[in-house]
Structures are given as C-alpha cells and as structure tokens.
Design a protein around this motif. Structure first.
Motif, PDB file in Angstrom:
ATOM      1  N   LYS A 184       0.943  -1.160  -0.131  1.00  0.00           N
ATOM      2  CA  LYS A 184      -0.078  -0.076   0.068  1.00  0.00           C
ATOM      3  C   LYS A 184       1.020   1.223   0.002  1.00  0.00           C
ATOM      4  N   ASP A 185       0.275   2.474  -0.439  1.00  0.00           N
ATOM      5  CA  ASP A 185       1.120   3.451  -0.244  1.00  0.00           C
ATOM      6  C   ASP A 185       0.709   4.535   0.421  1.00  0.00           C
ATOM      7  N   VAL A 186      -0.383   4.086   1.319  1.00  0.00           N
ATOM      8  CA  VAL A 186      -0.933   4.953   2.440  1.00  0.00           C
ATOM      9  C   VAL A 186      -0.759   4.660   3.756  1.00  0.00           C
ATOM     10  N   PHE A 187      -0.319   5.552   4.555  1.00  0.00           N
ATOM     11  CA  PHE A 187      -0.269   5.147   6.020  1.00  0.00           C
ATOM     12  C   PHE A 187      -1.333   5.297   7.085  1.00  0.00           C
ATOM     13  N   TYR A 188      -1.667   4.500   7.969  1.00  0.00           N
ATOM     14  CA  TYR A 188      -2.734   4.273   8.765  1.00  0.00           C
ATOM     15  C   TYR A 188      -2.386   4.554  10.291  1.00  0.00           C
ATOM     16  N   ILE A 189      -3.305   5.035  10.954  1.00  0.00           N
ATOM     17  CA  ILE A 189      -2.991   4.649  12.612  1.00  0.00           C
ATOM     18  C   ILE A 189      -2.927   3.058  12.742  1.00  0.00           C
ATOM     19  N   PRO A 190      -1.874   2.545  13.516  1.00  0.00           N
ATOM     20  CA  PRO A 190      -1.731   1.027  13.512  1.00  0.00           C
ATOM     21  C   PRO A 190      -3.050   0.547  14.202  1.00  0.00           C
ATOM     22  N   GLY A 191      -3.612  -0.551  13.637  1.00  0.00           N
ATOM     23  CA  GLY A 191      -4.672  -1.320  14.152  1.00  0.00           C
ATOM     24  C   GLY A 191      -5.215  -2.209  13.161  1.00  0.00           C
ATOM     25  N   GLY A 192      -6.788  -2.220  13.367  1.00  0.00           N
ATOM     26  CA  GLY A 192      -7.214  -3.117  12.026  1.00  0.00           C
ATOM     27  C   GLY A 192      -8.677  -3.546  12.433  1.00  0.00           C
TER      28      GLY A 192
ATOM     29  N   THR B  56      -9.442  -6.976  19.714  1.00  0.00           N
ATOM     30  CA  THR B  56      -8.865  -6.658  18.594  1.00  0.00           C
ATOM     31  C   THR B  56      -7.666  -5.798  18.692  1.00  0.00           C
ATOM     32  N   LEU B  57      -7.614  -4.791  19.238  1.00  0.00           N
ATOM     33  CA  LEU B  57      -6.290  -3.980  19.494  1.00  0.00           C
ATOM     34  C   LEU B  57      -5.170  -4.672  20.012  1.00  0.00           C
ATOM     35  N   LEU B  58      -5.259  -5.480  21.113  1.00  0.00           N
ATOM     36  CA  LEU B  58      -4.111  -6.296  21.419  1.00  0.00           C
ATOM     37  C   LEU B  58      -3.525  -7.145  20.289  1.00  0.00           C
ATOM     38  N   ARG B  59      -4.666  -7.894  19.609  1.00  0.00           N
ATOM     39  CA  ARG B  59      -4.113  -8.711  18.353  1.00  0.00           C
ATOM     40  C   ARG B  59      -3.390  -8.111  17.362  1.00  0.00           C
ATOM     41  N   GLU B  60      -4.036  -7.025  16.717  1.00  0.00           N
ATOM     42  CA  GLU B  60      -3.779  -6.086  15.642  1.00  0.00           C
ATOM     43  C   GLU B  60      -2.341  -5.777  15.969  1.00  0.00           C
ATOM     44  N   ILE B  61      -2.010  -4.974  17.144  1.00  0.00           N
ATOM     45  CA  ILE B  61      -0.819  -4.304  17.460  1.00  0.00           C
ATOM     46  C   ILE B  61       0.264  -5.338  17.535  1.00  0.00           C
ATOM     47  N   LYS B  62       0.041  -6.334  18.084  1.00  0.00           N
ATOM     48  CA  LYS B  62       1.103  -7.504  18.294  1.00  0.00           C
ATOM     49  C   LYS B  62       1.487  -7.976  16.933  1.00  0.00           C
ATOM     50  N   GLU B  63       0.492  -8.550  15.943  1.00  0.00           N
ATOM     51  CA  GLU B  63       0.656  -8.507  14.658  1.00  0.00           C
ATOM     52  C   GLU B  63       1.238  -7.539  13.741  1.00  0.00           C
ATOM     53  N   GLU B  64       1.006  -6.379  14.020  1.00  0.00           N
ATOM     54  CA  GLU B  64       1.555  -5.357  13.006  1.00  0.00           C
ATOM     55  C   GLU B  64       3.245  -4.867  13.641  1.00  0.00           C
TER      56      GLU B  64
ATOM     57  N   THR C  25       4.848  -5.735  16.610  1.00  0.00           N
ATOM     58  CA  THR C  25       5.498  -6.652  17.474  1.00  0.00           C
ATOM     59  C   THR C  25       5.546  -6.515  18.904  1.00  0.00           C
ATOM     60  N   VAL C  26       4.638  -5.619  19.485  1.00  0.00           N
ATOM     61  CA  VAL C  26       4.761  -5.200  20.858  1.00  0.00           C
ATOM     62  C   VAL C  26       3.622  -5.763  21.442  1.00  0.00           C
ATOM     63  N   LEU C  27       3.494  -5.823  22.711  1.00  0.00           N
ATOM     64  CA  LEU C  27       2.414  -5.920  23.593  1.00  0.00           C
ATOM     65  C   LEU C  27       1.669  -5.019  24.372  1.00  0.00           C
TER      66      LEU C  27
ATOM     67  N   ALA D  56      -2.555   3.086  24.998  1.00  0.00           N
ATOM     68  CA  ALA D  56      -2.213   2.067  25.831  1.00  0.00           C
ATOM     69  C   ALA D  56      -0.718   2.125  25.814  1.00  0.00           C
ATOM     70  N   ASP D  57      -0.398   1.842  27.138  1.00  0.00           N
ATOM     71  CA  ASP D  57       1.337   1.599  27.312  1.00  0.00           C
ATOM     72  C   ASP D  57       1.663   0.132  26.639  1.00  0.00           C
ATOM     73  N   TYR D  58       2.942   0.004  26.246  1.00  0.00           N
ATOM     74  CA  TYR D  58       3.234  -1.510  25.539  1.00  0.00           C
ATOM     75  C   TYR D  58       4.637  -1.628  26.163  1.00  0.00           C
ATOM     76  N   GLU D  59       4.866  -3.016  26.040  1.00  0.00           N
ATOM     77  CA  GLU D  59       6.182  -3.631  26.694  1.00  0.00           C
ATOM     78  C   GLU D  59       6.734  -4.262  25.150  1.00  0.00           C
ATOM     79  N   GLY D  60       8.209  -3.874  25.039  1.00  0.00           N
ATOM     80  CA  GLY D  60       8.941  -4.566  23.966  1.00  0.00           C
ATOM     81  C   GLY D  60       9.315  -3.457  22.991  1.00  0.00           C
ATOM     82  N   THR D  61       9.903  -3.659  21.846  1.00  0.00           N
ATOM     83  CA  THR D  61      10.350  -2.611  21.002  1.00  0.00           C
ATOM     84  C   THR D  61       9.608  -2.790  19.700  1.00  0.00           C
ATOM     85  N   LEU D  62       9.306  -1.466  19.146  1.00  0.00           N
ATOM     86  CA  LEU D  62       8.398  -1.247  18.080  1.00  0.00           C
ATOM     87  C   LEU D  62       9.176  -1.679  17.060  1.00  0.00           C
ATOM     88  N   ALA D  63       8.504  -2.624  16.026  1.00  0.00           N
ATOM     89  CA  ALA D  63       9.161  -3.047  15.016  1.00  0.00           C
ATOM     90  C   ALA D  63       8.157  -3.418  13.873  1.00  0.00           C
TER      91      ALA D  63
END
Length: 133
Positions: free
Chosen positions: A26-34, A45-53, A55-57, A89-96
C-alpha cells in the motif's frame, strides 16, 4: 445500503508526533490497528492487531478510549464508512515492523494529507488538544 468497516486503532503520541504504519503493498499510512474478527471486543482486536503489526504487547489495563471517528474514503465503495475506535495504551517490547507492515513513521500534523479521511479526524482532535505538532 451502506457498508460499515469497523476498526480499532492504537493512538501512540510521543514528542508531538503520532505513530503511523504503512502496510505491505500500500502507499497509504494508517494509525496502527485493524478490523475486528468475529465477536472480538475492541480491546481484544487492539491487542491482537498491534502484536501482529508492530510486534509489541499492549498492557490491557492501561487502555483508554480516546474517541471514535467515522468517515468515507475515495478508495471505498459508495456509501461505505470506516468507523475507527481509538485507544491509547502502554506497551512492552520494541516497536518493529512485522511481515504485514512495510514501514512505520512518526507523523506531525503537517503529514495529515498522507493518511485516510477517518485518520485525519483524529489528527484534527489531537492538534486541537495540543498533542500533535
């Protein structure tokens, strides 16, 4: 009959910029989620999508609803509307980036034209609240 595309998004603002992601192909940026799957709650939904996209919890007990936005978009069928329920929401891990995401970026208000109409409504509110440079 109108079509409702029900999505949940993670609002992460740091230093006056908001985290955005561009999916592969895609050539468009979005707010992360799904999109919700089945009978998932917003939080599930939020927890699953952000982990998938990204890699943070996300820490579920820190999730706060900050707004729900609705808008059409030029690339959608006539009458289709995207509803985006937004949470911080706060998160654990490194955004990637994951296999789903090609690129992530921190956007200021000047980058507003690069995101879809429903995301632009969030940008406007964040700017009005003094949170987005």
């Amino acid at each position: 009959m109108s079509v409702l595309i029900d999505t949940v998004a993670w609002v992460r603002v740091e230093g006056g910029r908001i985290l955005c992601a561009r999916p592969r192909g895609k050539d468009v940026f979005y707010i992360p989620g799904g999109k919700r799957e089945g009978a998932e709650s917003d939080l599930e939904t939020l927890l699953r999508e952000i982990k998938e996209e990204l890699t943070v919890l996300l820490a579920p007990h820190t999730a706060v609803h900050v707004g729900t936005y609705e808008a059409g978009a030029p690339d959608l069928p006539s009458g289709a509307v995207v509803r985006m329920s937004c949470y911080t929401a706060d998160y654990e891990g490194t955004l990637a980036v994951s296999s789903e995401i090609e690129e992530m970026a921190w956007f200021s208000y000047a980058d507003r034209p690069l995101v879809p109409p429903v995301d632009q409504l969030l940008f406007d509110d964040l700017r009005a609240a003094g949170k987005l440079n």
